[in-house]
Write an enzyme that holds these catalytic residues in place. Structure first.
Site, PDB file in Angstrom:
ATOM      1  CE  LYS A  44      -8.161   6.616   5.107  1.00  0.00           C
ATOM      2  NZ  LYS A  44      -7.056   7.280   4.483  1.00  0.00           N
ATOM      3  CE  LYS A  48      -2.860  14.789   9.278  1.00  0.00           C
ATOM      4  NZ  LYS A  48      -3.640  14.528   8.071  1.00  0.00           N
ATOM      5  CE  LYS A  87      -4.353   7.351   0.524  1.00  0.00           C
ATOM      6  NZ  LYS A  87      -5.020   7.448   1.834  1.00  0.00           N
ATOM      7  N   GLY A 122     -11.238  10.095   2.165  1.00  0.00           N
ATOM      8  CA  GLY A 122     -12.176  11.216   2.094  1.00  0.00           C
ATOM      9  C   GLY A 122     -13.261  11.046   1.047  1.00  0.00           C
ATOM     10  CG  ASN A 123     -12.493   8.708  -2.480  1.00  0.00           C
ATOM     11  OD1 ASN A 123     -11.756   8.402  -1.538  1.00  0.00           O
ATOM     12  ND2 ASN A 123     -12.776   7.880  -3.455  1.00  0.00           N
TER      13      ASN A 123
HETATM   14  P1  ADP Z   1      -7.580   9.517   1.128  1.00  0.00           P
HETATM   15  O1  ADP Z   1      -8.398  10.754   1.355  1.00  0.00           O
HETATM   16  O2  ADP Z   1      -8.273   8.472   0.290  1.00  0.00           O
HETATM   17  O3  ADP Z   1      -6.987   8.933   2.357  1.00  0.00           O
HETATM   18  P2  ADP Z   1      -5.581  11.220  -0.148  1.00  0.00           P
HETATM   19  O4  ADP Z   1      -6.477  12.082  -0.935  1.00  0.00           O
HETATM   20  O5  ADP Z   1      -4.943  11.758   1.060  1.00  0.00           O
HETATM   21  O6  ADP Z   1      -6.332   9.877   0.215  1.00  0.00           O
HETATM   22  O7  ADP Z   1      -4.419  10.587  -1.060  1.00  0.00           O
HETATM   23  C1  ADP Z   1      -4.729   9.866  -2.250  1.00  0.00           C
HETATM   24  C2  ADP Z   1      -4.487  10.773  -3.433  1.00  0.00           C
HETATM   25  O8  ADP Z   1      -3.097  11.019  -3.572  1.00  0.00           O
HETATM   26  C3  ADP Z   1      -4.861  10.179  -4.768  1.00  0.00           C
HETATM   27  O9  ADP Z   1      -6.234  10.318  -5.023  1.00  0.00           O
HETATM   28  C4  ADP Z   1      -4.000  11.022  -5.728  1.00  0.00           C
HETATM   29  O10 ADP Z   1      -4.721  12.151  -6.145  1.00  0.00           O
HETATM   30  C5  ADP Z   1      -2.840  11.491  -4.879  1.00  0.00           C
HETATM   31  N1  ADP Z   1      -1.500  10.987  -5.233  1.00  0.00           N
HETATM   32  C6  ADP Z   1      -0.372  11.674  -4.918  1.00  0.00           C
HETATM   33  N2  ADP Z   1       0.718  11.014  -5.308  1.00  0.00           N
HETATM   34  C7  ADP Z   1       0.289   9.877  -5.892  1.00  0.00           C
HETATM   35  C8  ADP Z   1       0.973   8.766  -6.480  1.00  0.00           C
HETATM   36  N3  ADP Z   1       2.310   8.707  -6.553  1.00  0.00           N
HETATM   37  N4  ADP Z   1       0.244   7.761  -6.983  1.00  0.00           N
HETATM   38  C9  ADP Z   1      -1.114   7.807  -6.899  1.00  0.00           C
HETATM   39  N5  ADP Z   1      -1.809   8.823  -6.357  1.00  0.00           N
HETATM   40  C10 ADP Z   1      -1.125   9.854  -5.835  1.00  0.00           C
HETATM   41 MG    MG Z   2      -8.410  12.652   0.261  1.00  0.00          MG
END
Ligand code: ADP
Ligand code: MG
Length: 311
Positions: free
Chosen positions: A211, A127, A273, A9-10
């Site tokens: 994704k 979802k 992930k 997302g970021n």
């Molecule tokens: P994206 O949008 O990049 O697919 P998400 O925002 O869904 O990813 O998930 C990534 C986020 O999860 C990180 O930015 C962090 O804030 C959070 N997070 C939760 N648990 C953990 C963890 N154990 N280690 C690192 N980040 C974590």
């Molecule tokens: Mg995100």
């Protein structure tokens, strides 16, 4: 190396800013600099991206305009989001190539991903997509359109869809041909448009494929050397968000499974992930997956940042 990257997302949208085309293109322009660094270093790159907020907005636009022009079903909204986001990514990459004097082609591919109609996920849709409704509106929608509506944390009712696992990428041969010709494909946007095979043809379904899992499926299909999941944190951590938080530089599949078991990764964010990384490594002996921050992508590929998941 042949690398499949998954963008979160970021990488696509600034938090808290109005979601205009301009603001999306600005974020994407910054994002692709990191991707073009990887391409400039000589790697073959295949780009996968999320679409959660974007497809949600397309659904809202369609629902609100339904009185004037028929709302498109969810799978069609998904395809629209692939076009919208893919367009910005490819344009931004072309601009960056031009500025660096690089010559390469980049193209977004509308991608369908087969899911299993008997996937357990269809029994328990989780979802949320699209706008909030009152209880009365929600009841009406579930009767009239067959939507599954759930109450969302006291904020109203929302439509929920299932998040099944990807089984096969329909356009994988086209994507592979492009990679072999030196083209940079943008594929499986938003996890791909979910389809099921019905009486010998593909049919779009209302669902959301994660994704990160789609990227892992594509990486295996393309015999990629590495699956790289780029997100908003530098490293996967254990005891995340507590005083005991500890960044992980590298973990074996076995260690990663133990951390999952111990509850270190939340379902909606880090868990998919780590699971996608594990699956890629298990399917491709000797290869690795990397979870890293977008801004540190090139450092992470040199082993100086991010979390490596290995055999
Ligand atoms: P994206 O949008 O990049 O697919 P998400 O925002 O869904 O990813 O998930 C990534 C986020 O999860 C990180 O930015 C962090 O804030 C959070 N997070 C939760 N648990 C953990 C963890 N154990 N280690 C690192 N980040 C974590
Ligand atoms: Mg995100």
């Amino acid at each position: 190396m042949r690398i499949v990257v998954a963008l979160g997302g970021n990488a696509l949208q600034a938090e808290g800013k109005p979601a205009t085309a301009q603001s999306q293109l600005e974020v994407v322009t910054e994002t692709v600099r990191h991707l073009v660094d990887i391409i400039e270093a000589g790697h073959e790159l295949i780009i996968v991206h999320g679409n959660g907020p974007q497809v949600g907005r397309i659904v809202i636009q369609n629902e609100l305009a339904d009185v004037t022009t028929p709302a498109m079903p969810f799978d069609v909204c998904d395809a629209m989001s692939q076009g919208m986001i893919g367009y910005h990514i490819q344009q931004a990459i072309e601009t960056e190539f031009h500025q660096r004097g690089m010559k390469k082609d980049v193209a977004a591919i509308v991608t369908q991903v087969v899911v299993d109609e008997f996937d357990q996920a269809f029994q328990d849709p989780t979802k949320p997509i699209g706008p909030f409704y009152t209880q009365e509106e929600a009841n009406k929608l579930s009767v009239e359109k067959g939507y599954v509506m759930k109450e969302d944390a006291g904020r109203g009712y929302r439509r929920v869809v299932a998040s099944p696992k990807p089984v096969e990428i329909v356009e994988k041969h086209v994507i592979e041909l492009l990679v072999e010709q030196g083209v940079i494909p943008i594929a499986c946007g938003g996890g791909g448009v979910p389809v099921v095979m019905e009486n010998g043809h593909y049919k779009g379904v209302a669902a959301v494929i994660d994704k990160d899992f789609a990227a892992q499926t594509l990486a295996t299909a393309l015999h990629a050397d590495m699956l790289v999941i780029l997100t908003a944190v530098e490293r996967v951590a254990i005891h995340y968000g507590t005083p005991q938080q500890q960044a992980v530089d590298a973990m074996s599949v076995e260690q990663a499974k133990m951390y999952i078991e111990a509850g270190h990764f939340p379902a909606g964010s880090m868990l998919p992930k780590v699971e996608a990384a594990i699956q890629f490594v298990q399917e491709n002996p000797g290869k690795t997956a990397l979870i890293a921050a977008l801004e540190q992508a090139d450092l992470a590929l040199k082993g100086e940042s991010g979390t490596i998941v290995h055999e």
